[in-house]
Design a protein around this motif. Structure first.
Motif, short mmCIF file in Angstrom:
data_model
loop_
_atom_site.label_atom_id
_atom_site.label_comp_id
_atom_site.label_asym_id
_atom_site.label_seq_id
_atom_site.Cartn_x
_atom_site.Cartn_y
_atom_site.Cartn_z
N LYS A 88 8.16 158.70 86.55
CA LYS A 88 9.36 157.87 86.72
C LYS A 88 9.59 157.56 88.19
N GLU A 89 9.32 158.52 89.06
CA GLU A 89 9.46 158.29 90.49
C GLU A 89 8.49 157.21 90.96
N ALA A 90 7.27 157.22 90.41
CA ALA A 90 6.28 156.21 90.78
C ALA A 90 6.72 154.83 90.31
N VAL A 91 7.27 154.75 89.11
CA VAL A 91 7.76 153.46 88.59
C VAL A 91 8.90 152.95 89.46
N ASN A 92 9.81 153.83 89.83
CA ASN A 92 10.93 153.42 90.69
C ASN A 92 10.44 152.92 92.05
N ALA A 93 9.31 153.46 92.50
CA ALA A 93 8.74 153.03 93.79
C ALA A 93 8.04 151.69 93.69
N GLY A 94 7.71 151.27 92.45
CA GLY A 94 7.09 149.96 92.27
C GLY A 94 5.80 149.95 91.49
N ALA A 95 5.35 151.12 90.99
CA ALA A 95 4.13 151.15 90.18
C ALA A 95 4.34 150.30 88.92
N THR A 150 10.58 154.13 78.73
CA THR A 150 11.04 155.44 79.19
C THR A 150 9.88 156.28 79.72
N ASN A 151 8.75 156.25 79.02
CA ASN A 151 7.62 157.10 79.38
C ASN A 151 6.68 156.47 80.39
N MET A 152 6.51 155.15 80.34
CA MET A 152 5.46 154.51 81.12
C MET A 152 5.92 153.35 82.00
N GLU A 154 8.43 149.53 82.56
CA GLU A 154 8.51 148.19 81.98
C GLU A 154 7.20 147.43 82.11
N GLY A 155 6.46 147.68 83.20
CA GLY A 155 5.17 147.01 83.36
C GLY A 155 4.23 147.36 82.24
N SER A 156 4.25 148.61 81.82
CA SER A 156 3.39 149.04 80.72
C SER A 156 3.76 148.35 79.42
N LEU A 157 5.06 148.15 79.20
CA LEU A 157 5.48 147.45 77.99
C LEU A 157 4.97 146.01 78.00
N ARG A 158 5.03 145.35 79.16
CA ARG A 158 4.52 143.97 79.23
C ARG A 158 3.04 143.91 78.88
N ILE A 159 2.27 144.88 79.40
CA ILE A 159 0.84 144.94 79.06
C ILE A 159 0.66 145.11 77.56
N LEU A 160 1.42 146.02 76.97
CA LEU A 160 1.31 146.30 75.54
C LEU A 160 1.68 145.07 74.72
N LEU A 161 2.74 144.39 75.08
CA LEU A 161 3.17 143.21 74.32
C LEU A 161 2.15 142.09 74.40
N LYS A 162 1.56 141.90 75.58
CA LYS A 162 0.52 140.87 75.71
C LYS A 162 -0.70 141.21 74.86
N LYS A 163 -1.12 142.45 74.91
CA LYS A 163 -2.31 142.86 74.17
C LYS A 163 -2.09 142.76 72.66
N PHE A 198 -2.67 153.89 76.46
CA PHE A 198 -2.12 155.08 77.09
C PHE A 198 -2.87 156.37 76.76
N GLY A 199 -3.89 156.27 75.88
CA GLY A 199 -4.62 157.47 75.50
C GLY A 199 -3.80 158.32 74.53
N GLN A 200 -4.45 159.32 73.94
CA GLN A 200 -3.77 160.10 72.91
C GLN A 200 -2.59 160.89 73.47
N LYS A 201 -2.75 161.46 74.65
CA LYS A 201 -1.67 162.26 75.23
C LYS A 201 -0.44 161.41 75.50
N GLY A 202 -0.64 160.27 76.13
CA GLY A 202 0.49 159.38 76.40
C GLY A 202 1.09 158.81 75.14
N ALA A 203 0.22 158.44 74.18
CA ALA A 203 0.69 157.86 72.92
C ALA A 203 1.52 158.86 72.12
N ASN A 204 1.08 160.11 72.09
CA ASN A 204 1.80 161.12 71.30
C ASN A 204 3.24 161.26 71.77
N ALA A 205 3.45 161.28 73.09
CA ALA A 205 4.80 161.41 73.63
C ALA A 205 5.66 160.20 73.26
#
Length: 330
Positions: A88-95, A150-152, A154-163, A198-205
């Motif tokens: 979350k800290e990385a996302v807030n920084a701009g990741a 929450t987990n990954m 907003e950028g990750s959601l955009r990638i997911l929605l496009k895919k 996100f891989g199995q670990k990320g997906a499970n969460a």
């Protein structure tokens, strides 16, 4: 000209791995073991994609991320770390998105390709769904999107929605109500892509949160059903409470997804059996992966009894079993 990628990683072996992997995919790779060197390379080469390890020996990857985003707001930074609490800290920084170690090579390559392609060029691979054209309530779709944010991020959601070819929801998330949204087929592909990206670990969460929040939304959106059930449960022992509410909830899930939900029991446990499972369709795994129903059933039991109990998946179609089966203590 090939796309420029800057890789920032203090583990030399992993840095060399990135170099070989990305060069083989025809990217121009710049490498850095420290934050200071990464800033120098970025200022000189202006790469579009940066793979950023969060933990570095001098400047933290979060500080470097912040610097790069101030200099170049359009730079796309993939934060990488073994420490999930830093995400979350990385996302807030701009990741833009997040990858947790260890990851699979194909997952990272797929992610980078999605980031460097326009939404028009992103196409789904042929995925066998053929489940049903029934529409999933907007609330269930929304909790899936919210769980990714929450987990990954907003950028990750955009990638997911496009895919997933759900671009229509970028900047226009569905409401928290029972209005129809995506089809069950699209929901299945959405889950498959959550695993792919996100891989199995990320997906499970993500999917576990989907289940928990999905039931909480069902409570709000079905006051008549759960209001009557709540009155009926008041004077029942826990075992009867569980059976009563599970029968009602499973019937509702059958209406939504169009697949059979079977409730069985023995002396000690209830068993929920799914001969067809939208949560792991098309997947292969060495362990159970249907975390959405696990989270959902745990919230059902907590609401009915007031007690937090674990639900265990004991069989999974992704593992080669005939059914997905979930075990709940009586």
């Amino acid at each position: 000209m090939s796309e420029k990628i800057l890789v920032v990683e203090d583990e030399i072996e992993l840095l060399d791995f990135y170099d070989k992997m990305l060069t083989a995919e025809d990217y121009t790779v710049y490498k850095s073991e420290t934050g200071k060197k990464a800033i120098d390379i970025f200022d000189k080469e202006d790469p579009k994609i940066i793979i950023m390890d969060i933990k570095l020996p001098d400047i933290s990857g979060i500080e470097v991320t912040r610097y790069i985003k101030e200099k170049s707001p359009d730079a796309i930074i993939i934060a990488v770390s073994a420490y999930g609490e830093k995400f979350k800290e990385a996302v807030n920084a701009g990741a833009y998105t997040l990858v947790q170690k260890p990851f699979l090579q194909k997952e990272l390559i797929s992610l980078i390709k999605d980031l460097t392609q326009s939404s028009e060029t992103i196409k789904d691979e042929a995925i066998d769904v053929s489940f049903t054209k029934k529409k999933v309530p907007s609330s269930l779709t929304r909790v899936a999107f919210d769980a990714v944010i929450t987990n990954m991020g907003e950028g990750s959601l955009r990638i997911l929605l496009k895919k997933t070819n759900l671009d229509r929801y970028i900047g226009n998330l569905p409401p928290h109500d029972d209005s129809p949204s995506i089809t069950v087929d699209e929901y299945i592909i959405l889950i498959q892509n959550i695993f792919d990206i996100f891989g199995q670990k990320g997906a499970n969460a993500i999917l576990y949160i989907c289940g928990k929040e999905g039931f909480k939304n069902s409570l709000k959106n079905n006051p008549a059903l759960f209001g009557v059930a709540g009155v009926a449960l008041k004077f029942m022992p826990d075992e009867k409470k569980k059976k009563f509410i599970l029968e009602k909830v499973l019937k509702k899930l059958e209406e939504i997804f169009g697949n059979v939900h079977i409730l069985e029991e023995d002396q000690s446990y209830f068993y929920i059996k799914l001969p067809e499972c939208p949560y792991c369709k098309g997947q292969k795994s060495d362990s159970p992966i249907c975390y959405t129903p696990i989270g959902f059933y745990e919230e059902v039991i907590k609401w009915a009894t007031g007690k937090s109990e674990k639900v265990e998946q004991i069989q999974c179609i992704a593992m080669g079993h005939e059914n997905c089966v979930f075990k709940i203590l009586k």
